[in-house]
Design a protein around this motif. Sequence first.
Motif, PDB file in Angstrom:
ATOM      1  N   CYS A   1      12.180 -24.903  -0.067  1.00  0.00           N
ATOM      2  CA  CYS A   1      11.396 -24.683   1.084  1.00  0.00           C
ATOM      3  C   CYS A   1       9.940 -24.533   1.016  1.00  0.00           C
TER       4      CYS A   1
ATOM      5  N   LYS B   1       9.740 -22.992  12.100  1.00  0.00           N
ATOM      6  CA  LYS B   1       9.890 -22.100  10.896  1.00  0.00           C
ATOM      7  C   LYS B   1       8.663 -22.400   9.911  1.00  0.00           C
TER       8      LYS B   1
ATOM      9  N   HIS C   1       7.743 -20.050   6.996  1.00  0.00           N
ATOM     10  CA  HIS C   1       8.062 -19.581   5.384  1.00  0.00           C
ATOM     11  C   HIS C   1       7.013 -19.793   4.359  1.00  0.00           C
TER      12      HIS C   1
ATOM     13  N   ASP D   1      17.254 -16.633   8.096  1.00  0.00           N
ATOM     14  CA  ASP D   1      18.225 -15.744   7.431  1.00  0.00           C
ATOM     15  C   ASP D   1      17.494 -14.470   6.901  1.00  0.00           C
ATOM     16  N   ARG D   2      16.182 -14.404   7.378  1.00  0.00           N
ATOM     17  CA  ARG D   2      15.394 -13.218   6.721  1.00  0.00           C
ATOM     18  C   ARG D   2      14.541 -12.485   8.058  1.00  0.00           C
TER      19      ARG D   2
ATOM     20  N   HIS E   1      26.374 -14.037  -0.508  1.00  0.00           N
ATOM     21  CA  HIS E   1      25.547 -13.372  -1.531  1.00  0.00           C
ATOM     22  C   HIS E   1      24.198 -13.118  -1.028  1.00  0.00           C
TER      23      HIS E   1
ATOM     24  N   HIS F   1      21.574 -11.165   1.654  1.00  0.00           N
ATOM     25  CA  HIS F   1      22.128 -11.334   3.227  1.00  0.00           C
ATOM     26  C   HIS F   1      22.695  -9.975   3.426  1.00  0.00           C
TER      27      HIS F   1
ATOM     28  N   HIS G   1      19.483 -24.976   8.031  1.00  0.00           N
ATOM     29  CA  HIS G   1      19.432 -23.885   7.152  1.00  0.00           C
ATOM     30  C   HIS G   1      20.334 -22.686   7.709  1.00  0.00           C
TER      31      HIS G   1
ATOM     32  N   ASP H   1      24.911 -21.194   1.438  1.00  0.00           N
ATOM     33  CA  ASP H   1      23.712 -20.485   0.731  1.00  0.00           C
ATOM     34  C   ASP H   1      23.506 -19.201   1.517  1.00  0.00           C
TER      35      ASP H   1
ATOM     36  N   LYS I   1      19.875 -29.132  -2.981  1.00  0.00           N
ATOM     37  CA  LYS I   1      18.976 -28.100  -2.716  1.00  0.00           C
ATOM     38  C   LYS I   1      18.866 -27.061  -4.276  1.00  0.00           C
TER      39      LYS I   1
END
Length: 505
Positions: A67, A119, A121, A157-158, A211, A213, A270, A329, A358
């Motif tokens: 990304c 988004k 990022h 996810d952040r 994993h 997260h 995502h 992911d 990805k």
Amino acid sequence: MAAVFASAAVGVAADPGIPNVVIIYGDDVGFGDVGAYGAKLIPTPNIDRLAQGGLRFTDGHAAAATCTPSRFSMLTGVHGFRHGVRILAPNAPLSIPTDILTLPKLFAQAGYSTGVVGKWHLGIGAKGTPVDWNGEVKPGPLEIGFQRSFLLPSTNDRVPCVYLEGHRVVNLDPADPLFVGRKKGQSHPGSTIYPDARQDPAAMTFYKSTHGHNNSVINGIGRIGYMAGGKAALWDDATMADEFVKQAKRYIAANKDRPFFLYFASQDIHVPRVPHPRFRGTTKLGYRGDAMVQFDWSTGEILQALEDHGLTENTIVIFSSDNGPVYDDGYDDGTTVPTSKREVDRGHDGSGIWRGGKYQIYEGGTRVPFIIRWPARIKPGTSGALVNQIDFLASFATLLDLELPEKEARDSRNMLDAFLGKDPNGLGFMIEEAHGLALRQGGWKYLEPQRKGWGGKKSPPELYNLSVDPGESENIIAAHPEKAKALAAQLKKLVDDGRVRPAHR
Ligand code: NG6
Ligand code: CA
């Protein structure tokens, strides 16, 4: 920046011939995730309609397989690796220097209004000075050329799980100050404390982490990074698409009477995939497929807004993605078998016929859906030209008759004819970026040694001939050492030169 655009025409904004430009950008949307590119199990009628009315590229690329470098390259015309740009942590500073040319600055120079919704990022804040999320959150999009911004600041996810409009967090209650960090911070008395997934895994009621997260849990979903406070400002994952569409429509309505550039960057598809309940179950592929249906809906809403304002004919709509597909992911969302990690395709293939996705240097990592519609100037059809998002900047400079300073956007080349369907070949060569680089040239593709993960050991170099082996199934480097050597040397030179667009002499 002031005097660089020698040929920028004064009053250009009044010219009815100047097109609006809308980039509709997906997140982790693979080549095979769109009906017009062969998806049978995900209905995408709106994107398909866009493709029918425009040019559908079959060899169109994001600049990188992740990304942040892809977005950085598209907005600056400079390869991410030159600035050491990697996937950014929640609290990372702005990765785009404020004193370089960007796509929105280019459009602004031509009299456009510029806006970004969705988004980001690309980092926010100055290096070395942590952002005060309770005050003016900057530098960010407004400092690199966007006049309006409504953002998901990092990735869905952040943390922080709040929207940012201009310099301010939306709906922030000053009595509940917002703190954001990568590591578990000190206690923040007076601010809302969220469950920590490491100590309280049961708090992850919507998705379990597979994993990473596993830091702050927001809306039942563990995120990357820690936040405290800002409860009133928290986004609702299930209505994020609705919110972005609302903001995009508002922007289009407010700017309909002047040329505008809108960069609409969806969070779909995502992780964590949280389609609105009305999209759940619309595919047999679980929430990944359903999120794609939601993204198709968002696309349709934007196209309809353009139509409602009579802007369809003279608006360039670009539809693409920042990198190829990924299944698991970081969340147990049914895309892989938890025990074996085997991907659960259910008859669908997110990368289509291309290898990898990805993070990977194979074609599936960067070859993405790539559609350009401009009814006034582009004849609908399909193009096999090799094209890349990094070339938007130089190509739009050409379209707008703006002079591109030699030191700016130095990896961006004028590919306007290819984008308009007048050049069937496109780029003679092109760099691809993942955990290392690759060089495409004609049918050949040379992969330099790739790190296994960030900072891991390197793999041996590879060579493929895509004209006979599009799936990159056979590494033929042993049979063609001279070809590999020549391509490796060419790639090294492009890296060492610090530019892809030739300098004037
Ligand atoms: C990775 C994350 C992944 C995703 C990605 C960014 C882990 C183990 N993996 O580091 O879940 O967030 O970054 O995706 O945490 S991107 O599309 O924004 O580049
Ligand atoms: Ca992505």
